[in-house]
Design a protein around this motif. Sequence first.
Motif, PDB file in Angstrom:
ATOM      1  N   PRO A 186      42.283  41.868  40.068  1.00  0.00           N
ATOM      2  CA  PRO A 186      42.365  40.629  40.841  1.00  0.00           C
ATOM      3  C   PRO A 186      42.263  40.820  42.348  1.00  0.00           C
ATOM      4  CG  PRO A 186      44.546  41.275  40.070  1.00  0.00           C
ATOM      5  CD  PRO A 186      43.576  42.231  39.437  1.00  0.00           C
TER       6      PRO A 186
ATOM      7  N   TRP B 298      32.367  38.932  41.169  1.00  0.00           N
ATOM      8  CA  TRP B 298      32.781  38.911  39.768  1.00  0.00           C
ATOM      9  C   TRP B 298      33.794  40.029  39.539  1.00  0.00           C
ATOM     10  CZ3 TRP B 298      29.020  37.278  35.461  1.00  0.00           C
ATOM     11  CH2 TRP B 298      28.070  36.357  35.941  1.00  0.00           C
ATOM     12  N   TYR B 299      34.860  39.714  38.807  1.00  0.00           N
ATOM     13  CA  TYR B 299      35.832  40.746  38.440  1.00  0.00           C
ATOM     14  C   TYR B 299      36.356  40.458  37.045  1.00  0.00           C
ATOM     15  CZ  TYR B 299      39.764  37.509  39.158  1.00  0.00           C
ATOM     16  OH  TYR B 299      40.649  36.462  39.053  1.00  0.00           O
ATOM     17  N   HIS B 300      36.998  41.471  36.457  1.00  0.00           N
ATOM     18  CA  HIS B 300      37.608  41.289  35.143  1.00  0.00           C
ATOM     19  C   HIS B 300      39.075  41.672  35.183  1.00  0.00           C
ATOM     20  CE1 HIS B 300      38.121  42.461  30.687  1.00  0.00           C
ATOM     21  NE2 HIS B 300      38.261  41.156  30.809  1.00  0.00           N
TER      22      HIS B 300
ATOM     23  N   SER C   6      34.816  44.017  42.395  1.00  0.00           N
ATOM     24  CA  SER C   6      36.197  44.087  42.894  1.00  0.00           C
ATOM     25  C   SER C   6      36.470  45.402  43.613  1.00  0.00           C
ATOM     26  CB  SER C   6      37.191  43.917  41.739  1.00  0.00           C
ATOM     27  OG  SER C   6      37.026  44.935  40.778  1.00  0.00           O
TER      28      SER C   6
ATOM     29  N   SER D 126      34.588  38.098  31.693  1.00  0.00           N
ATOM     30  CA  SER D 126      34.364  39.219  30.783  1.00  0.00           C
ATOM     31  C   SER D 126      32.856  39.396  30.649  1.00  0.00           C
ATOM     32  CB  SER D 126      34.992  38.954  29.413  1.00  0.00           C
ATOM     33  OG  SER D 126      34.608  39.979  28.504  1.00  0.00           O
TER      34      SER D 126
ATOM     35  N   TYR E 286      35.297  35.179  40.859  1.00  0.00           N
ATOM     36  CA  TYR E 286      35.257  34.621  39.513  1.00  0.00           C
ATOM     37  C   TYR E 286      35.700  35.685  38.509  1.00  0.00           C
ATOM     38  CZ  TYR E 286      32.319  31.113  41.771  1.00  0.00           C
ATOM     39  OH  TYR E 286      31.833  30.133  42.606  1.00  0.00           O
ATOM     40  N   LYS E 287      36.674  35.331  37.672  1.00  0.00           N
ATOM     41  CA  LYS E 287      37.111  36.246  36.627  1.00  0.00           C
ATOM     42  C   LYS E 287      36.237  36.045  35.399  1.00  0.00           C
ATOM     43  CE  LYS E 287      41.050  37.937  33.988  1.00  0.00           C
ATOM     44  NZ  LYS E 287      42.501  37.819  33.697  1.00  0.00           N
TER      45      LYS E 287
ATOM     46  N   THR F  69      29.935  31.152  33.976  1.00  0.00           N
ATOM     47  CA  THR F  69      30.164  31.591  35.352  1.00  0.00           C
ATOM     48  C   THR F  69      28.948  31.331  36.222  1.00  0.00           C
ATOM     49  OG1 THR F  69      31.732  33.284  34.614  1.00  0.00           O
ATOM     50  CG2 THR F  69      30.761  33.562  36.810  1.00  0.00           C
TER      51      THR F  69
END
Length: 276
Positions: free
Chosen positions: A65, A60-62, A39, A88, A85-86, A98
């Motif tokens: 956003p 990929w992010y956590h 991100s 953890s 894609y969110k 994921t």
Amino acid sequence: MSTHASGLTPLPQPQPKLADHVLDLFSLKGKVASVTGSSSGIGLAVAEAFAQAGADVALWYHGNPKAIEHAKTLSEKYGVKVKAYKVSITSSAEVEQTIKQIVADFGKLDIQVANAGIPWTSGPLIDVEGDEDWHKIIDTDLNGAYYTAKFSGQQFKKQGSGSLIFTASMSGHIVNIPQLQAAYNAAKAGVLHFARSLAIEWAGFARVNTVSPGYILTEISNFVPIETKKIWWELIPVGREGQTKELVGAYLYLASDASTYTTGSDLRVDGAYAAP
């Protein structure tokens, strides 16, 4: 018939079919790349470089956003498919799901960059109350890399090909000063040896390598006082921090067909910090 030292792989293996032109070797057209922790910072720079090289990309992010906006921007700018894609990274189940979703959405997975990580900011280890800070670093920087490797590796084995690239660190090679960060150093040293071990395990179907950045100008080091950075600059032979754009070539090489005979290797991009 001659066999590999493991006794599992007949020798010799077939030679890969490679492009004649060097720039075509570095092209990622037709490939699907996935980048954890993308991100912002190094991960976002790598994801953009892959898109520029023609790959479809999974971000990929956590907690940030903005990756959703980045996906739209990269797709429109470079004419490739990009989705966010969110996840953890500390959840084995989420990482597994994921990667399965990425394969469902894109059709395959050629390149996985295990980049997600956090810094140690708690100071001397023995002065920290409880074990929460230690576990947070290990769970994110080492266990997260393990989950990413495990499930992307399963997909690579099904396909018979793939390239896994870990973001390690010069901190896996040396002990940084003046900041004290034993937990982070231990995690990154673990990533380096984990990658070398997987390179042997996966030699029959995928390549595994690492990139070890030095001090890079990203948001992750915004908390560092200028007095500390001045010490860094004195210790870095080239006298400055690096830019994320100065890293992406290493990742592109390891992701592309230019490196089909490179596995179990580490590329340090640290302004010679760890060289002396």
